[in-house]
Design a protein around this motif. Structure first.
Motif, PDB file in Angstrom:
ATOM      1  N   GLY A  29       0.827  -1.197   0.000  1.00 18.13           N
ATOM      2  CA  GLY A  29       0.000   0.000   0.000  1.00 18.13           C
ATOM      3  C   GLY A  29       0.860   1.245   0.000  1.00 18.13           C
ATOM      4  O   GLY A  29       2.071   1.182  -0.149  1.00 18.13           O
ATOM      5  N   ALA A  30       0.257   2.369   0.196  1.00 23.14           N
ATOM      6  CA  ALA A  30       0.973   3.632   0.161  1.00 23.14           C
ATOM      7  C   ALA A  30       1.949   3.740   1.326  1.00 23.14           C
ATOM      8  O   ALA A  30       1.546   3.877   2.472  1.00 23.14           O
ATOM      9  CB  ALA A  30      -0.021   4.779   0.205  1.00 23.14           C
ATOM     10  N   GLY A  31       3.238   3.653   1.025  1.00 14.10           N
ATOM     11  CA  GLY A  31       4.273   3.809   2.037  1.00 14.10           C
ATOM     12  C   GLY A  31       4.393   2.658   2.996  1.00 14.10           C
ATOM     13  O   GLY A  31       4.984   2.788   4.059  1.00 14.10           O
ATOM     14  N   PHE A  32       3.868   1.498   2.650  1.00 19.62           N
ATOM     15  CA  PHE A  32       3.822   0.382   3.588  1.00 19.62           C
ATOM     16  C   PHE A  32       3.863  -0.926   2.814  1.00 19.62           C
ATOM     17  O   PHE A  32       3.192  -1.068   1.799  1.00 19.62           O
ATOM     18  CB  PHE A  32       2.530   0.479   4.397  1.00 19.62           C
ATOM     19  CG  PHE A  32       2.344  -0.595   5.411  1.00 19.62           C
ATOM     20  CD1 PHE A  32       3.046  -0.572   6.595  1.00 19.62           C
ATOM     21  CD2 PHE A  32       1.454  -1.630   5.181  1.00 19.62           C
ATOM     22  CE1 PHE A  32       2.845  -1.562   7.534  1.00 19.62           C
ATOM     23  CE2 PHE A  32       1.269  -2.614   6.111  1.00 19.62           C
ATOM     24  CZ  PHE A  32       1.960  -2.583   7.302  1.00 19.62           C
ATOM     25  N   ALA A  46      10.880   7.136   1.234  1.00 16.30           N
ATOM     26  CA  ALA A  46      11.104   7.855  -0.011  1.00 16.30           C
ATOM     27  C   ALA A  46      10.759   7.027  -1.250  1.00 16.30           C
ATOM     28  O   ALA A  46      10.364   7.584  -2.264  1.00 16.30           O
ATOM     29  CB  ALA A  46      12.560   8.313  -0.089  1.00 16.30           C
ATOM     30  N   LEU A  47      10.928   5.728  -1.197  1.00 14.50           N
ATOM     31  CA  LEU A  47      10.671   4.870  -2.353  1.00 14.50           C
ATOM     32  C   LEU A  47       9.196   4.508  -2.437  1.00 14.50           C
ATOM     33  O   LEU A  47       8.514   4.421  -1.417  1.00 14.50           O
ATOM     34  CB  LEU A  47      11.493   3.582  -2.261  1.00 14.50           C
ATOM     35  CG  LEU A  47      13.010   3.722  -2.294  1.00 14.50           C
ATOM     36  CD1 LEU A  47      13.668   2.371  -2.081  1.00 14.50           C
ATOM     37  CD2 LEU A  47      13.460   4.334  -3.607  1.00 14.50           C
ATOM     38  N   SER A  48       8.740   4.271  -3.649  1.00 19.70           N
ATOM     39  CA  SER A  48       7.361   3.811  -3.815  1.00 19.70           C
ATOM     40  C   SER A  48       7.273   2.354  -3.354  1.00 19.70           C
ATOM     41  O   SER A  48       8.270   1.630  -3.378  1.00 19.70           O
ATOM     42  CB  SER A  48       6.934   3.924  -5.277  1.00 19.70           C
ATOM     43  OG  SER A  48       7.577   2.937  -6.060  1.00 19.70           O
ATOM     44  N   PRO A  49       6.111   1.903  -2.928  1.00 23.01           N
ATOM     45  CA  PRO A  49       5.969   0.513  -2.484  1.00 23.01           C
ATOM     46  C   PRO A  49       6.332  -0.500  -3.583  1.00 23.01           C
ATOM     47  O   PRO A  49       6.928  -1.529  -3.292  1.00 23.01           O
ATOM     48  CB  PRO A  49       4.487   0.404  -2.113  1.00 23.01           C
ATOM     49  CG  PRO A  49       4.083   1.791  -1.785  1.00 23.01           C
ATOM     50  CD  PRO A  49       4.895   2.679  -2.683  1.00 23.01           C
ATOM     51  N   GLN A  78      16.346  -1.680   2.966  1.00 27.38           N
ATOM     52  CA  GLN A  78      15.765  -0.482   3.566  1.00 27.38           C
ATOM     53  C   GLN A  78      16.780   0.668   3.605  1.00 27.38           C
ATOM     54  O   GLN A  78      16.394   1.830   3.631  1.00 27.38           O
ATOM     55  CB  GLN A  78      15.239  -0.779   4.965  1.00 27.38           C
ATOM     56  CG  GLN A  78      14.241   0.233   5.439  1.00 27.38           C
ATOM     57  CD  GLN A  78      13.440  -0.268   6.621  1.00 27.38           C
ATOM     58  OE1 GLN A  78      13.833  -1.194   7.310  1.00 27.38           O
ATOM     59  NE2 GLN A  78      12.313   0.354   6.857  1.00 27.38           N
ATOM     60  N   MET A  79      18.067   0.343   3.549  1.00 19.60           N
ATOM     61  CA  MET A  79      19.086   1.401   3.550  1.00 19.60           C
ATOM     62  C   MET A  79      19.019   2.263   2.286  1.00 19.60           C
ATOM     63  O   MET A  79      19.539   3.365   2.261  1.00 19.60           O
ATOM     64  CB  MET A  79      20.476   0.790   3.689  1.00 19.60           C
ATOM     65  CG  MET A  79      20.960   0.044   2.471  1.00 19.60           C
ATOM     66  SD  MET A  79      22.638  -0.489   2.668  1.00 19.60           S
ATOM     67  CE  MET A  79      22.489  -2.182   2.158  1.00 19.60           C
ATOM     68  N   TYR A  80      18.381   1.772   1.228  1.00 20.50           N
ATOM     69  CA  TYR A  80      18.245   2.533  -0.011  1.00 20.50           C
ATOM     70  C   TYR A  80      17.034   3.451   0.012  1.00 20.50           C
ATOM     71  O   TYR A  80      16.849   4.237  -0.914  1.00 20.50           O
ATOM     72  CB  TYR A  80      18.139   1.585  -1.207  1.00 20.50           C
ATOM     73  CG  TYR A  80      19.370   0.751  -1.392  1.00 20.50           C
ATOM     74  CD1 TYR A  80      20.574   1.317  -1.785  1.00 20.50           C
ATOM     75  CD2 TYR A  80      19.340  -0.618  -1.148  1.00 20.50           C
ATOM     76  CE1 TYR A  80      21.715   0.556  -1.939  1.00 20.50           C
ATOM     77  CE2 TYR A  80      20.478  -1.383  -1.306  1.00 20.50           C
ATOM     78  CZ  TYR A  80      21.652  -0.794  -1.701  1.00 20.50           C
ATOM     79  OH  TYR A  80      22.775  -1.556  -1.849  1.00 20.50           O
ATOM     80  N   ASP A  81      16.223   3.373   1.051  1.00 17.40           N
ATOM     81  CA  ASP A  81      15.008   4.172   1.173  1.00 17.40           C
ATOM     82  C   ASP A  81      15.328   5.511   1.825  1.00 17.40           C
ATOM     83  O   ASP A  81      14.923   5.792   2.945  1.00 17.40           O
ATOM     84  CB  ASP A  81      13.959   3.395   1.976  1.00 17.40           C
ATOM     85  CG  ASP A  81      12.612   4.092   1.987  1.00 17.40           C
ATOM     86  OD1 ASP A  81      12.339   4.883   1.071  1.00 17.40           O
ATOM     87  OD2 ASP A  81      11.834   3.835   2.917  1.00 17.40           O
ATOM     88  N   THR A  82      16.084   6.336   1.104  1.00 18.55           N
ATOM     89  CA  THR A  82      16.449   7.664   1.595  1.00 18.55           C
ATOM     90  C   THR A  82      16.026   8.710   0.569  1.00 18.55           C
ATOM     91  O   THR A  82      15.925   8.411  -0.620  1.00 18.55           O
ATOM     92  CB  THR A  82      17.971   7.786   1.830  1.00 18.55           C
ATOM     93  OG1 THR A  82      18.638   7.632   0.567  1.00 18.55           O
ATOM     94  CG2 THR A  82      18.454   6.746   2.833  1.00 18.55           C
ATOM     95  N   ASN A  83      15.817   9.917   1.030  1.00 18.61           N
ATOM     96  CA  ASN A  83      15.449  11.002   0.119  1.00 18.61           C
ATOM     97  C   ASN A  83      16.569  11.297  -0.873  1.00 18.61           C
ATOM     98  O   ASN A  83      16.318  11.650  -2.016  1.00 18.61           O
ATOM     99  CB  ASN A  83      15.092  12.265   0.904  1.00 18.61           C
ATOM    100  CG  ASN A  83      13.800  12.097   1.673  1.00 18.61           C
ATOM    101  OD1 ASN A  83      12.904  11.382   1.240  1.00 18.61           O
ATOM    102  ND2 ASN A  83      13.698  12.760   2.813  1.00 18.61           N
ATOM    103  N   GLU A  84      17.823  11.139  -0.424  1.00 14.38           N
ATOM    104  CA  GLU A  84      18.964  11.447  -1.284  1.00 14.38           C
ATOM    105  C   GLU A  84      19.121  10.437  -2.421  1.00 14.38           C
ATOM    106  O   GLU A  84      19.477  10.797  -3.533  1.00 14.38           O
ATOM    107  CB  GLU A  84      20.272  11.477  -0.472  1.00 14.38           C
ATOM    108  CG  GLU A  84      20.312  12.516   0.618  1.00 14.38           C
ATOM    109  CD  GLU A  84      19.594  12.069   1.899  1.00 14.38           C
ATOM    110  OE1 GLU A  84      19.581  10.859   2.201  1.00 14.38           O
ATOM    111  OE2 GLU A  84      19.029  12.934   2.573  1.00 14.38           O
TER     112      GLU A  84
END
Length: 174
Positions: A29-32, A46-49, A78-84
């Motif tokens: 789902g959205a962000g989960f 930051a990443l899409s589901p 999960q370490m790749y889920d950053t805004n940068e």
């Protein structure tokens, strides 16, 4: 086989197929992202589901271990889920999906056979994106203490007095 259509023109098979797809929407789902068959979930920042789910599948395909649960692969990526880094990861997953479409599949995640996904990855193994994910997974996956027992690794021994006092004579295959 019942091919009776409803007043809206949908067969029973189509209804079941769409219901299954709708169930998957609750899993991602959205962000989960939650496992449909286990008690774990990950919240994305930051990443899409869809990207996160594809990245988790990619991690499993790059370092396949049948005894390691998906939750550890999700924790590793999960370490790749950053805004940068999100823009680069999203672009890399888009390229991965494009490669899957060129191979005749809907998407990388929609490629059902592991051998087909590995073939797609082999075509991308020289890209910076693939090398970034592969190298990050070495530490992201294998530094999780929870999976060490699966591989038979007891952890560092310095705090236990070293290998002379712990593990030196554990060899049972000689």
């Amino acid at each position: 086989m019942d091919t009776t259509t409803s007043p809206k023109g949908m067969t029973r098979r189509q209804l079941l197929s769409r219901a299954t797809a709708a169930g998957a929407a609750f899993v991602v789902g959205a962000g989960f992202m939650a496992a449909p068959d286990a008690a774990w979930a990950v919240e994305m920042k930051a990443l899409s589901p869809e990207t996160f789910a594809t990245l988790t599948q990619m991690a499993r395909d790059v370092y396949p271990h049948d005894k390691v649960a998906d939750e550890y692969y999700a924790a590793a990526v999960q370490m790749y889920d950053t805004n940068e880094g999100a823009e680069g990861i999203e672009a890399g997953i888009a390229a991965l999906d494009d490669a899957a479409r060129e191979a005749g599949f809907d998407s990388y995640l929609g490629t059902l056979w592991e051998a087909d996904r590995v073939k797609i990855l082999r075509g991308m193994e020289d890209t910076d994106f693939f090398q970034q994910i592969r190298s990050g997974l070495v530490t992201g996956l294998y530094n999780q203490k929870a999976i060490w027992p699966i591989f038979g690794y007891e952890g560092e021994s310095y705090s236990e007095g070293g290998y002379i006092n712990r593990g030196f004579d554990d060899i049972n295959w000689l």
